[in-house]
Design a protein around this motif. Structure first.
Motif, PDB file in Angstrom:
ATOM      1  N   SER A 116       0.832  -1.208   0.000  1.00  0.00           N
ATOM      2  CA  SER A 116       0.000   0.000   0.000  1.00  0.00           C
ATOM      3  C   SER A 116       0.865   1.255   0.000  1.00  0.00           C
ATOM      4  CB  SER A 116      -0.912  -0.007   1.227  1.00  0.00           C
ATOM      5  OG  SER A 116      -1.685   1.171   1.284  1.00  0.00           O
ATOM      6  N   GLU A 117       1.955   1.232   0.773  1.00  0.00           N
ATOM      7  CA  GLU A 117       2.855   2.385   0.797  1.00  0.00           C
ATOM      8  C   GLU A 117       3.444   2.639  -0.581  1.00  0.00           C
ATOM      9  OE1 GLU A 117       6.840   4.001   3.142  1.00  0.00           O
ATOM     10  OE2 GLU A 117       6.211   1.913   3.375  1.00  0.00           O
ATOM     11  N   LEU A 118       3.875   1.561  -1.241  1.00  0.00           N
ATOM     12  CA  LEU A 118       4.445   1.679  -2.582  1.00  0.00           C
ATOM     13  C   LEU A 118       3.444   2.296  -3.553  1.00  0.00           C
ATOM     14  CD1 LEU A 118       6.481  -1.444  -3.827  1.00  0.00           C
ATOM     15  CD2 LEU A 118       6.579   0.868  -4.732  1.00  0.00           C
ATOM     16  N   LEU A 119       2.226   1.779  -3.539  1.00  0.00           N
ATOM     17  CA  LEU A 119       1.202   2.259  -4.464  1.00  0.00           C
ATOM     18  C   LEU A 119       0.815   3.698  -4.158  1.00  0.00           C
ATOM     19  CD1 LEU A 119      -0.955  -0.982  -4.583  1.00  0.00           C
ATOM     20  CD2 LEU A 119       0.394  -0.038  -6.448  1.00  0.00           C
ATOM     21  N   HIS A 120       0.778   4.053  -2.889  1.00  0.00           N
ATOM     22  CA  HIS A 120       0.437   5.433  -2.532  1.00  0.00           C
ATOM     23  C   HIS A 120       1.498   6.407  -3.028  1.00  0.00           C
ATOM     24  CE1 HIS A 120      -3.094   4.743   0.000  1.00  0.00           C
ATOM     25  NE2 HIS A 120      -3.181   6.057   0.098  1.00  0.00           N
ATOM     26  N   VAL A 121       2.770   6.064  -2.775  1.00  0.00           N
ATOM     27  CA  VAL A 121       3.852   7.007  -3.082  1.00  0.00           C
ATOM     28  C   VAL A 121       4.070   7.159  -4.580  1.00  0.00           C
ATOM     29  CG1 VAL A 121       6.327   7.439  -2.827  1.00  0.00           C
ATOM     30  CG2 VAL A 121       4.995   6.667  -0.860  1.00  0.00           C
ATOM     31  N   LYS A 122       3.994   6.047  -5.338  1.00  0.00           N
ATOM     32  CA  LYS A 122       4.361   6.099  -6.755  1.00  0.00           C
ATOM     33  C   LYS A 122       3.172   6.095  -7.722  1.00  0.00           C
ATOM     34  CE  LYS A 122       7.871   6.566  -8.020  1.00  0.00           C
ATOM     35  NZ  LYS A 122       8.627   7.858  -8.095  1.00  0.00           N
ATOM     36  N   VAL A 123       1.968   5.845  -7.226  1.00  0.00           N
ATOM     37  CA  VAL A 123       0.793   5.857  -8.115  1.00  0.00           C
ATOM     38  C   VAL A 123      -0.231   6.879  -7.648  1.00  0.00           C
ATOM     39  CG1 VAL A 123      -1.134   4.491  -9.024  1.00  0.00           C
ATOM     40  CG2 VAL A 123       1.125   3.449  -8.817  1.00  0.00           C
ATOM     41  N   VAL A 124      -0.719   6.716  -6.416  1.00  0.00           N
ATOM     42  CA  VAL A 124      -1.783   7.597  -5.926  1.00  0.00           C
ATOM     43  C   VAL A 124      -1.300   9.035  -5.813  1.00  0.00           C
ATOM     44  CG1 VAL A 124      -3.332   8.080  -3.990  1.00  0.00           C
ATOM     45  CG2 VAL A 124      -2.952   5.714  -4.715  1.00  0.00           C
ATOM     46  N   ALA A 125      -0.172   9.243  -5.143  1.00  0.00           N
ATOM     47  CA  ALA A 125       0.304  10.613  -4.913  1.00  0.00           C
ATOM     48  C   ALA A 125       0.581  11.364  -6.217  1.00  0.00           C
ATOM     49  CB  ALA A 125       1.529  10.615  -4.007  1.00  0.00           C
ATOM     50  N   PRO A 126       1.391  10.823  -7.143  1.00  0.00           N
ATOM     51  CA  PRO A 126       1.627  11.580  -8.378  1.00  0.00           C
ATOM     52  C   PRO A 126       0.341  11.875  -9.147  1.00  0.00           C
ATOM     53  CG  PRO A 126       3.206   9.781  -8.196  1.00  0.00           C
ATOM     54  CD  PRO A 126       2.185   9.577  -7.117  1.00  0.00           C
ATOM     55  N   THR A 127      -0.554  10.911  -9.186  1.00  0.00           N
ATOM     56  CA  THR A 127      -1.802  11.111  -9.937  1.00  0.00           C
ATOM     57  C   THR A 127      -2.633  12.225  -9.327  1.00  0.00           C
ATOM     58  OG1 THR A 127      -1.822   8.757 -10.551  1.00  0.00           O
ATOM     59  CG2 THR A 127      -3.882   9.974 -10.798  1.00  0.00           C
ATOM     60  N   LEU A 128      -2.805  12.190  -8.010  1.00  0.00           N
ATOM     61  CA  LEU A 128      -3.659  13.188  -7.370  1.00  0.00           C
ATOM     62  C   LEU A 128      -2.997  14.557  -7.298  1.00  0.00           C
ATOM     63  CD1 LEU A 128      -5.377  11.132  -4.515  1.00  0.00           C
ATOM     64  CD2 LEU A 128      -6.161  11.595  -6.850  1.00  0.00           C
ATOM     65  N   LEU A 129      -1.677  14.593  -7.173  1.00  0.00           N
ATOM     66  CA  LEU A 129      -0.996  15.898  -7.183  1.00  0.00           C
ATOM     67  C   LEU A 129      -1.101  16.545  -8.556  1.00  0.00           C
ATOM     68  CD1 LEU A 129       2.199  15.391  -4.989  1.00  0.00           C
ATOM     69  CD2 LEU A 129      -0.163  15.862  -4.318  1.00  0.00           C
ATOM     70  N   MET A 130      -0.999  15.739  -9.602  1.00  0.00           N
ATOM     71  CA  MET A 130      -1.188  16.285 -10.949  1.00  0.00           C
ATOM     72  C   MET A 130      -2.619  16.767 -11.146  1.00  0.00           C
ATOM     73  SD  MET A 130       1.130  14.003 -13.563  1.00  0.00           S
ATOM     74  CE  MET A 130       0.715  12.379 -12.917  1.00  0.00           C
ATOM     75  N   GLN A 131      -3.579  15.989 -10.670  1.00  0.00           N
ATOM     76  CA  GLN A 131      -4.973  16.411 -10.793  1.00  0.00           C
ATOM     77  C   GLN A 131      -5.213  17.743 -10.114  1.00  0.00           C
ATOM     78  OE1 GLN A 131      -7.664  13.195  -9.512  1.00  0.00           O
ATOM     79  NE2 GLN A 131      -8.428  13.257 -11.610  1.00  0.00           N
ATOM     80  N   ALA A 132      -4.506  17.976  -9.014  1.00  0.00           N
ATOM     81  CA  ALA A 132      -4.671  19.234  -8.286  1.00  0.00           C
ATOM     82  C   ALA A 132      -3.963  20.392  -8.973  1.00  0.00           C
ATOM     83  CB  ALA A 132      -4.140  19.076  -6.863  1.00  0.00           C
ATOM     84  N   ALA A 133      -2.802  20.126  -9.565  1.00  0.00           N
ATOM     85  CA  ALA A 133      -1.995  21.205 -10.143  1.00  0.00           C
ATOM     86  C   ALA A 133      -2.398  21.571 -11.564  1.00  0.00           C
ATOM     87  CB  ALA A 133      -0.514  20.809 -10.127  1.00  0.00           C
ATOM     88  N   VAL A 134      -2.857  20.591 -12.338  1.00  0.00           N
ATOM     89  CA  VAL A 134      -3.074  20.809 -13.774  1.00  0.00           C
ATOM     90  C   VAL A 134      -4.141  21.848 -14.097  1.00  0.00           C
ATOM     91  CG1 VAL A 134      -4.030  19.670 -15.830  1.00  0.00           C
ATOM     92  CG2 VAL A 134      -2.064  18.686 -14.651  1.00  0.00           C
ATOM     93  N   PRO A 135      -5.282  21.907 -13.402  1.00  0.00           N
ATOM     94  CA  PRO A 135      -6.272  22.927 -13.773  1.00  0.00           C
ATOM     95  C   PRO A 135      -5.703  24.344 -13.790  1.00  0.00           C
ATOM     96  CG  PRO A 135      -7.281  21.317 -12.331  1.00  0.00           C
ATOM     97  CD  PRO A 135      -5.812  21.005 -12.354  1.00  0.00           C
ATOM     98  N   GLY A 136      -4.886  24.669 -12.807  1.00  0.00           N
ATOM     99  CA  GLY A 136      -4.273  25.996 -12.786  1.00  0.00           C
ATOM    100  C   GLY A 136      -3.300  26.194 -13.928  1.00  0.00           C
ATOM    101  N   MET A 137      -2.520  25.167 -14.232  1.00  0.00           N
ATOM    102  CA  MET A 137      -1.573  25.260 -15.348  1.00  0.00           C
ATOM    103  C   MET A 137      -2.312  25.465 -16.664  1.00  0.00           C
ATOM    104  SD  MET A 137       1.273  22.316 -14.445  1.00  0.00           S
ATOM    105  CE  MET A 137       2.445  22.516 -13.104  1.00  0.00           C
ATOM    106  N   VAL A 138      -3.384  24.692 -16.856  1.00  0.00           N
ATOM    107  CA  VAL A 138      -4.172  24.820 -18.087  1.00  0.00           C
ATOM    108  C   VAL A 138      -4.790  26.214 -18.181  1.00  0.00           C
ATOM    109  CG1 VAL A 138      -6.232  24.002 -19.279  1.00  0.00           C
ATOM    110  CG2 VAL A 138      -4.601  22.351 -18.339  1.00  0.00           C
ATOM    111  N   ALA A 139      -5.301  26.713 -17.069  1.00  0.00           N
ATOM    112  CA  ALA A 139      -5.912  28.044 -17.070  1.00  0.00           C
ATOM    113  C   ALA A 139      -4.897  29.124 -17.426  1.00  0.00           C
ATOM    114  CB  ALA A 139      -6.521  28.331 -15.691  1.00  0.00           C
ATOM    115  N   ARG A 140      -3.641  28.917 -17.006  1.00  0.00           N
ATOM    116  CA  ARG A 140      -2.591  29.896 -17.303  1.00  0.00           C
ATOM    117  C   ARG A 140      -1.931  29.626 -18.656  1.00  0.00           C
ATOM    118  NH1 ARG A 140      -2.037  28.778 -11.847  1.00  0.00           N
ATOM    119  NH2 ARG A 140      -0.378  27.232 -12.179  1.00  0.00           N
ATOM    120  N   GLY A 141      -2.239  28.473 -19.237  1.00  0.00           N
ATOM    121  CA  GLY A 141      -1.711  28.140 -20.551  1.00  0.00           C
ATOM    122  C   GLY A 141      -0.264  27.709 -20.555  1.00  0.00           C
ATOM    123  N   GLU A 142       0.279  27.315 -19.390  1.00  0.00           N
ATOM    124  CA  GLU A 142       1.661  26.860 -19.324  1.00  0.00           C
ATOM    125  C   GLU A 142       1.911  26.112 -18.023  1.00  0.00           C
ATOM    126  OE1 GLU A 142       4.246  30.200 -19.458  1.00  0.00           O
ATOM    127  OE2 GLU A 142       3.473  31.099 -17.623  1.00  0.00           O
TER     128      GLU A 142
END
Length: 272
Positions: A116-142
């Motif tokens: 579970s630790e492995l999956l959280h650190v290398k799958v869940v965390a990157p996926t959810l952090l990207m989901q959180a960061a990408v809307p702002g990046m897309v809105a700013r166009g970069e």
């Protein structure tokens, strides 16, 4: 799916405006090297790690830029949520999903909590952090996203013991990054998956594995390759692979197999 972006998709290069990067796993190894390099290039930083004292050392080592430490354990839901909230609220120019853990051991011996630790650190965390960061990046166009995986992602067919789950998590990052490149590239967000081989960091030492006799790349060289790879519009950056066409051949073969499928049952399955 090739290792390089198409020629008309220019890489986002550092500009004179204020830039903010968030780096996970920044307390050591590749993450720490990213923090030092980006700080030297004028990025303000949000550095994430489990060890507060290591993060405070980064703050002291980079006096010319703003460095905000965030203590969080990305193996936990609470830790992921804490960092995701930062990704969603800050105007990130660059997100480096570097945090890692391995737990090399046979699949039948791998405890559920370590899996579970492995999956959280290398799958869940990157996926959810990207989901959180990408809307702002897309809105700013970069924006730029770097997902740190490893050459083990291509080692599925290789005879190796004790790396099945780890290999699967890195392969997830490769496929996810390639798909996000297709989806987000036209909206101004550059995505790279970074696949180094064995690197001279604490990563293996923390598991009691001594690789000191093995030739290893430095974390600083890995970061150099990643940033140069961005300028080359590489989606898959493999710092130790001299012939980039080998990667193109791998992904080209993937596409051939993908497009070769048909709705009819393959002949080899039609007879007993």
């Amino acid at each position: 799916m090739t290792a390089h972006a198409s020629g008309n998709e220019a890489a986002q290069t550092p500009a004179s405006r204020e830039r903010l990067a968030l780096v996970t796993g920044a307390s050591s190894g590749i993450g720490q090297a990213f923090a030092h390099r980006l700080g030297a290039e004028g990025y303000n930083l949000i550095v994430v790690g489990r060890r507060r004292e290591r993060l405070e050392e980064l703050v002291a080592a980079l006096p010319n830029v703003s460095v905000r430490p965030v203590v969080a354990d990305l193996a936990t839901d609470t830790g992921v949520q804490t960092v995701a909230e930062v990704c969603a609220s800050e105007h990130l120019s660059l997100l480096v999903n570097n945090a890692g853990v391995a737990h090399y051991m046979p699949f039948t011996a791998l405890p559920a909590d370590k899996a579970s630790e492995l999956l959280h650190v290398k799958v869940v965390a990157p996926t959810l952090l990207m989901q959180a960061a990408v809307p702002g990046m897309v809105a700013r166009g970069e924006g730029i996203i770097i997902n740190v995986a490893g050459m083990v992602a291509f080692g599925g067919p290789a005879p190796a013991q004790g790396r099945a789950v780890y290999t699967g998590t890195l392969a997830h990052l490769v496929a996810l990054s390639q798909q996000l490149h297709q989806e987000l590239g036209p909206q101004g967000v550059q995505v790279q998956v970074l696949c180094p081989g064995v690197v001279a960091t604490e990563f293996h030492e923390r598991q009691g594995i001594d690789l000191s006799a093995m030739p290893r790349m430095s974390a600083e060289d890995v970061v150099t390759a990643s940033l140069r790879g961005l300028a080359l519009s590489e989606v898959v950056c493999a710092p130790g692979v001299e012939r980039a066409e080998l990667l193109d051949a791998v992904f080209g073969a993937d596409l051939v197999a993908f497009h070769a499928q048909a709705p009819q049952l393959a002949q080899r399955y039609r007879t007993a």
